[in-house]
Design a protein around this motif. Structure first.
Motif, PDB file in Angstrom:
ATOM      1  N   THR A  74       8.448  21.106  19.681  1.00  0.00           N
ATOM      2  CA  THR A  74       9.390  20.541  19.614  1.00  0.00           C
ATOM      3  C   THR A  74       8.808  18.945  19.450  1.00  0.00           C
ATOM      4  OG1 THR A  74       9.572  21.005  22.034  1.00  0.00           O
ATOM      5  CG2 THR A  74      10.703  18.872  21.308  1.00  0.00           C
ATOM      6  N   CYS A  75       9.535  18.309  18.201  1.00  0.00           N
ATOM      7  CA  CYS A  75       9.974  16.848  17.753  1.00  0.00           C
ATOM      8  C   CYS A  75      10.091  15.641  17.870  1.00  0.00           C
ATOM      9  CB  CYS A  75       9.023  17.271  16.257  1.00  0.00           C
ATOM     10  SG  CYS A  75       8.583  18.590  15.490  1.00  0.00           S
ATOM     11  N   LEU A  76       9.442  14.506  18.716  1.00  0.00           N
ATOM     12  CA  LEU A  76      10.021  13.670  19.367  1.00  0.00           C
ATOM     13  C   LEU A  76      10.056  12.471  18.599  1.00  0.00           C
ATOM     14  CD1 LEU A  76       8.622  13.329  22.869  1.00  0.00           C
ATOM     15  CD2 LEU A  76      11.214  14.259  22.063  1.00  0.00           C
ATOM     16  N   VAL A  77      11.630  12.289  17.734  1.00  0.00           N
ATOM     17  CA  VAL A  77      11.085  11.487  16.212  1.00  0.00           C
ATOM     18  C   VAL A  77      12.075  10.070  16.906  1.00  0.00           C
ATOM     19  CG1 VAL A  77      12.385  11.296  13.808  1.00  0.00           C
ATOM     20  CG2 VAL A  77      11.192  13.337  15.293  1.00  0.00           C
ATOM     21  N   ASN A  78      11.462   8.322  16.520  1.00  0.00           N
ATOM     22  CA  ASN A  78      12.203   7.753  17.063  1.00  0.00           C
ATOM     23  C   ASN A  78      12.371   7.222  15.433  1.00  0.00           C
ATOM     24  OD1 ASN A  78      11.354   7.604  19.508  1.00  0.00           O
ATOM     25  ND2 ASN A  78       9.552   7.665  19.196  1.00  0.00           N
ATOM     26  N   VAL A  79      13.781   6.424  15.242  1.00  0.00           N
ATOM     27  CA  VAL A  79      13.846   5.856  13.779  1.00  0.00           C
ATOM     28  C   VAL A  79      13.976   4.299  14.085  1.00  0.00           C
ATOM     29  CG1 VAL A  79      15.311   5.654  12.237  1.00  0.00           C
ATOM     30  CG2 VAL A  79      15.709   7.398  13.528  1.00  0.00           C
ATOM     31  N   THR A  80      12.949   3.649  13.411  1.00  0.00           N
ATOM     32  CA  THR A  80      12.179   2.322  13.163  1.00  0.00           C
ATOM     33  C   THR A  80      12.383   1.186  12.545  1.00  0.00           C
ATOM     34  OG1 THR A  80      10.600   2.975  11.994  1.00  0.00           O
ATOM     35  CG2 THR A  80      10.027   3.332  14.466  1.00  0.00           C
ATOM     36  N   GLU A  81      12.851   2.358  11.244  1.00  0.00           N
ATOM     37  CA  GLU A  81      13.798   1.432  10.133  1.00  0.00           C
ATOM     38  C   GLU A  81      14.118   1.533   9.326  1.00  0.00           C
ATOM     39  OE1 GLU A  81      11.749  -1.563   6.510  1.00  0.00           O
ATOM     40  OE2 GLU A  81      10.767  -1.669   8.227  1.00  0.00           O
ATOM     41  N   ILE A  82      15.617   1.218   8.934  1.00  0.00           N
ATOM     42  CA  ILE A  82      16.374   2.096   7.600  1.00  0.00           C
ATOM     43  C   ILE A  82      16.447   0.679   6.784  1.00  0.00           C
ATOM     44  CG2 ILE A  82      18.558   2.850   6.858  1.00  0.00           C
ATOM     45  CD1 ILE A  82      18.798   3.882   9.769  1.00  0.00           C
ATOM     46  N   ARG A  83      16.924   1.379   5.465  1.00  0.00           N
ATOM     47  CA  ARG A  83      16.837  -0.356   4.613  1.00  0.00           C
ATOM     48  C   ARG A  83      16.829   0.970   3.290  1.00  0.00           C
ATOM     49  NH1 ARG A  83      13.206  -0.718   0.442  1.00  0.00           N
ATOM     50  NH2 ARG A  83      11.401  -0.281   0.900  1.00  0.00           N
ATOM     51  N   ASP A  84      17.912  -0.187   2.123  1.00  0.00           N
ATOM     52  CA  ASP A  84      17.737   0.996   1.178  1.00  0.00           C
ATOM     53  C   ASP A  84      16.697   1.241  -0.031  1.00  0.00           C
ATOM     54  OD1 ASP A  84      20.872   1.086   0.929  1.00  0.00           O
ATOM     55  OD2 ASP A  84      20.995  -1.270   0.111  1.00  0.00           O
ATOM     56  N   ALA A  85      16.526   2.272   0.032  1.00  0.00           N
ATOM     57  CA  ALA A  85      15.497   2.555  -1.334  1.00  0.00           C
ATOM     58  C   ALA A  85      15.512   1.564  -3.197  1.00  0.00           C
ATOM     59  CB  ALA A  85      15.077   3.713  -0.935  1.00  0.00           C
ATOM     60  N   THR A  86      14.812   1.417  -3.283  1.00  0.00           N
ATOM     61  CA  THR A  86      14.371   1.439  -4.487  1.00  0.00           C
ATOM     62  C   THR A  86      14.462   2.652  -5.036  1.00  0.00           C
ATOM     63  OG1 THR A  86      12.189   1.499  -4.787  1.00  0.00           O
ATOM     64  CG2 THR A  86      12.660  -0.884  -4.453  1.00  0.00           C
ATOM     65  N   PRO A  87      14.705   2.209  -6.288  1.00  0.00           N
ATOM     66  CA  PRO A  87      15.059   3.655  -7.408  1.00  0.00           C
ATOM     67  C   PRO A  87      13.693   4.405  -7.764  1.00  0.00           C
ATOM     68  CG  PRO A  87      16.141   1.093  -8.282  1.00  0.00           C
ATOM     69  CD  PRO A  87      15.762   1.457  -7.069  1.00  0.00           C
ATOM     70  N   GLU A  88      12.495   3.493  -7.972  1.00  0.00           N
ATOM     71  CA  GLU A  88      11.612   4.182  -8.393  1.00  0.00           C
ATOM     72  C   GLU A  88      11.112   4.799  -6.329  1.00  0.00           C
ATOM     73  OE1 GLU A  88       6.689   2.386  -8.563  1.00  0.00           O
ATOM     74  OE2 GLU A  88       7.815   1.334  -8.923  1.00  0.00           O
ATOM     75  N   GLU A  89      11.212   3.998  -5.610  1.00  0.00           N
ATOM     76  CA  GLU A  89      10.777   4.610  -4.094  1.00  0.00           C
ATOM     77  C   GLU A  89      11.989   5.919  -4.199  1.00  0.00           C
ATOM     78  OE1 GLU A  89      10.201   0.588  -0.944  1.00  0.00           O
ATOM     79  OE2 GLU A  89      12.181   1.327  -1.895  1.00  0.00           O
ATOM     80  N   ILE A  90      13.189   6.004  -4.616  1.00  0.00           N
ATOM     81  CA  ILE A  90      14.242   7.076  -4.745  1.00  0.00           C
ATOM     82  C   ILE A  90      12.955   8.059  -5.679  1.00  0.00           C
ATOM     83  CG2 ILE A  90      16.183   8.045  -5.420  1.00  0.00           C
ATOM     84  CD1 ILE A  90      17.177   5.358  -4.859  1.00  0.00           C
TER      85      ILE A  90
END
Length: 191
Positions: free
Chosen positions: A161-177
């Motif tokens: 079982t995985c307990l996952v917490n979403v802590t941050e969301i933002r647009d990724a940069t082209p390099e991160e993609i």
């Protein structure tokens, strides 16, 4: 907005059932959700079948959703459409998580043939194949003058079982993609 000598009038925004929400509050209700090419940070715990925590990451781990980040597909699918602050519980079968046990990765060796530094349960032994790839094996038992090495992940063959917490969301940069990971993340696989 002030309307002449009349009472204060607030501009309203029509948003489904919330049509009486003032415009200044609407922005707070529109949360960013996890979608393709968003950089997502999560913390997580992995529990074995007994409910015992076997792995925990309290420092957020980042990945680009939908960009071949190396994160387990079941976790990536489970966070899709979620927002910051949400906690998701995911049960992973062996196929979705650590795989089935492979008994060909278990070796029993005479203790006398093993260097002394590896003669303890839990010792890590790295083996290299002809292609130069290394694989970690762990000493899992020492009994009757024999030592057992196992190259399977410790949770292979088990549902977790995985307990996952979403802590941050933002647009990724082209390099991160392109990389599937935040720019400052070390290379490697995200669980």
């Amino acid at each position: 907005m002030k309307g002449g000598n009349g009472p204060d009038v607030q501009r309203k925004v029509s948003y489904g059932l919330h049509s009486d929400i003032p415009a200044r509050q609407f922005r707070a209700l529109t949360m960013v959700t996890v979608t393709r090419n968003k950089l997502v940070f999560i913390t997580y715990s992995i529990l074995d079948a007994r409910g015992m925590v076997v792995e925990q990451h309290d420092i957020p781990v980042g990945f680009v959703h939908g960009a071949n980040s190396g994160i387990l597909p079941a976790i990536e699918a489970a966070v899709a459409g979620r927002s910051v602050g949400e906690r998701i519980e995911i049960t992973l079968s062996p196929e979705e998580g650590y795989g089935e046990r492979d008994e060909s990765l278990v070796y029993v060796e005479e203790l006398d043939n093993v260097p002394p530094e590896f003669r303890r349960v839990g010792a890590e032994v790295l083996f290299e194949n002809q292609a130069g790839e290394t694989k970690a094996f762990y000493v899992t038992s020492i009994e009757d003058g024999k030592l057992t090495l196992d190259g399977n992940p410790s949770l292979a063959g088990q549902s977790v079982t995985c307990l996952v917490n979403v802590t941050e969301i933002r647009d990724a940069t082209p390099e991160e993609i392109r990389n599937g990971r935040p720019l400052d993340a070390a290379s490697g696989t995200v669980h």
